[in-house]
Each structure stands twice: as structure tokens, then as C-alpha cells.
Design a protein around this motif. Sequence first.
Motif: not given
Lengths: 250, 298
Positions: B9, B51-53, B66
Motif C-alpha cells: 500500500k 481500504l484498497g491495496a 478485492y
Amino acid sequence: MKVLHIAHREFVSFFSTPTGWLVMGGYLFLTGVFWTYMVENYVLQSQDLVYNPAAASLLNLTDYLLAPFYGNCATVLVMVLPAVSMRSFSEEFRQHTMELLATSPVSTAEVVAGKFLGALGFVTVMLTVSLYQPISLAQWGDPEIGVLFGSYLGMLLLSSLVLSLGLLISSFTSSQLVALVLTFAACLVLMVLDWGASSPDAWNARLALSSHLSDLMSGAVKLSDVAYFLLGSATCLFATHQRLESFRWS
Amino acid sequence: MIQVEKLTKRYGDTLAIDALDFEVQQGEVVGFLGPNGAGKSTTMRILTGALGATSGRALIGGIDVYENPRAVKQLIGYLPESPPLYVDMTVRSYLRFCARIKGAADPKAAVEQVVHRVGLASVAHRLIDHLSKGFRQRVGIAQALVHEPKVLILDEPASGLDPAQRKEIRELVRELADGDTTVILSTHVLPEVEALCDRVIIIREGRIVASDQLARLGGDATAIRISVARPDDALLPALLGLHQVDEVTREAEGRYRVHASADVREQVAAVAVPYGLLELSGQRGLEEVYLQLTGEPS
């Protein structure tokens, strides 16, 4: 279903915070004062015209009472609605509760829709309570149903637009006050956009709130006016959705 | 139960976590250990789907976070660093709301069950705003548990609590850990890890610097501090000459620090007494390892 749970929590929270009661009390008090004053004025005028049948035939409930009254109501609505939407996301950010919604098995669309419906539900209750005004009038007079219908439809659509706009703005700040002020400013801009417009077809006249609202409230429900409010709301809600999604990619 | 592959991230130019790789088996209790800002919370938030990686992937129960966040969120219970509480609600109505949006089969029953399990029965009717910090933390844990998740992710579950409350929360987590639940918890408090976890993952600046069973990781490594009244040049080689002593550093006049791979306090004392041993203190395994790995001055 989850949309309804979120909407329900949102709706109930208006009644457990002072803001909700202040908004409802403020709106009902202000419009109540207008109503009393304007009805009294109308009664006085019609008494004056008892011996003047020609002029009396011109005096009617729609033009001399309902239209100006609901025009005032719409203005008061625009003043109080930003206080309804200001907490929607700002307060979630401040209390870190957005994390709960973001990690629960609900989609962002459900969150946005739930928030919107909860706030609109609250305003609907408020407008429903205000129905005592036309109902009491119907005891003694004969108000035009079309005008009443148009006025309430107009106020609902107006609420939908202002709340969506407020939702969008509150998704940008964790301060309720900032959300309140900016939403109010945005509404003001929308309202005065057509001042000084060169013609009713100019872009700013078409984009302004007031031109779409006045036709609706006179009882002339046109698709273009309804579409203006619905599309405006949908655009704001979609933008809110995108804004919230963007947090995952910050 | 949890597989993390090359998880990265990036926030702008800063690398919050850098190609993390680890696995957690079902029923395991894993402690995430590291200084503030090491990337613990970021990793946890990616696992929860909040939260997106930037790259890499995380699987929970074989499901990609995801690709199918909703299914993953159904599996996990998450307690963020600051518990996400609607303070204008009562404990019971808040938990009921959580149970509903998390899709508990029978929200009412689930709430009553979790209220008793977490010890909230006496305050269930009260406004969250009026609760003490310890109770608020419990409500936060109850929120994470209410839909009976298979994986529990707790970010600093005992932060900001007094020692008695810490102990209560620790006992609560241990109870949960005894079941089938997989638990990941982050902390920078070592006793917490030692009391709760089967395995520790130590991260520093976004990288895993150690990941092992608690017993193996801590092992018998010890750091011993001594201070002597009559420091002498001969002391240092004498200490170094001891079996299993790896390193000796002089911290100040008459103060030494002995790093050893076993508990050699007795031998160190024997060597130091002729020099006028004043003080001897030993640091236990994990703490020593932690400080070495994270490079924090002790």
C-alpha cells in the motif's frame, strides 16, 4: 433491506438529537406564523370587499393566499434543510463510525441511499405535520387541490435536491458547520442564478431552482420540472457515492 | 483462513506496507506487533476491505477481499483503533443496528447473546455517550462479534484503558480465542501478545521482520544489564568469554549490556561480582527480540 436499516437509524437519530427537533420546530413555527398572519390578512381583505362584488370576484384563495404562502414555505425549507443534511457524513467521519459502515457487508450505494431516505423521511414527517394548514383551511374555504398537490410535490422534490446536495457536501468535511454553510451557500446560488437572466431560455434561468419550482407550485406539474429535481438529486447522490468510494483508494 | 500475498500500500510517495506475505490458520491467534506507524492498521484495514491495496492480494476464507468484498465482510468482525460508536444511541439499539447491517440471522437474539458474552448487560439500556471508556471498548468488541464472524480483527483492543480494564479485555479476547475464531490483533504492548497470541508477526516500516511461534521467537534470548562499582578493562572480555553470550556493549562508565542466546544471568553475576556488582537486570525474550528487530532504543 439493509438500505432500510440504515435509513431507519438515520431517521430515528433526528429525533434523538437537538438538531432534528430544532429544524422541525423552527420550520413549523416560522410557517405557522406566516400562515396565521396571511390567513388573517386574507380574511380582513375579503371583509373589506363585501360591498365591492367586482373586486371580490378577483380575490381568490390560490392567488392571494396559497401561492404566496407556499412560496414562503419553500424559502424557509431551503433555509432549514442544510441543517438536516449537514450531519449525515460529517458526523460519521468525526465519530469514526464510517469505519463501521465501510467494513460491514453493505455497499456504498446502500449507505448513500439509506442516508438519503432517512433524511427525506424526516422531512416528509415535517411536511406531513404542516398539512394541518390546508386541512384547517378546507373547513371554511375551498382551496384548489391541484395547487396544494403541486405545492407539496414541489416542496418534496426541492427537499430531495437540497438534501442530496447537502449529502454530497457533507461527504467532503468532518465539520457539520462547514457542511451547513457550504450547503446553504450552494442553495443560495441555485436560487439566485436566474437573476438578470437575459431570457427565460438562458442557461442560468434553466438551471435555477426558482423557475422550476414556481410552475410546480402553481399546480402545473410538468415533466421537465420534475426531471430537473430528480436528475439533480440523482447526480448529487451519484457524486456522493463516488466520493465515498474514493476513500478506499486514498 | 487468511492469506496475504505481496500486499503493498502506497500513500502518495510513502510506502505504508511493502510486499507483506503471511498466512494465518483457522483458530490461530496472531499478534501484530510493531511501533506506531509500522503499517499495522493499514494492513488490517486492507484485510477488512475498507481500504484498497496498491498491489498484491489478500484472501479471507479463500475469498479475495478485492473481488468480493461483501462476502469477506460477512466473515469478519473488525474493531478499529477508535471504536465506531453512535454515541446518541443506547447500547442495545446500537448493537441491534450492527446486527442488522451485518446480516445476523436473528438480530435480537444475537444482540442479547453478545451483550451477555461481553458483559454489557448492566449498561445495555444506557446511552453510549454516558459510558466509561472501558465499557465503550466492550461495545466496540460486541459490535465486531455480533454476527459471529469467523475472523476477528482487533486494532489495539486495549489501548487507552487502565490496567484493570486491560486485563478484562485480555480475558475476553482469550475466551474468544479458545473457540474456533481466528483472531488477528495489533498492539504495541508486549505482555498482551505474550498473554494472548500463538504467533507473532513483527512489522517495521511496512515490512515483516519476524514471524514465528511466540515460544520460538522469544526463545531464551536475554539481554542483561549490569552495573559494577569498579569497572575494569578485563571485565568485557570475561563476559564475552561466557558460553552463549553473543555481544557485550558498554553503555556508560561501569554499565554494560550483555546479549545472550540463553538465560546466563547466573554466570554473568559470577563474573561480575569481583568487580563490585551493584545491579543486574534481565530482559525477557520477546521484549529483547522486539527491540532488536524494530530498532527502538530501549
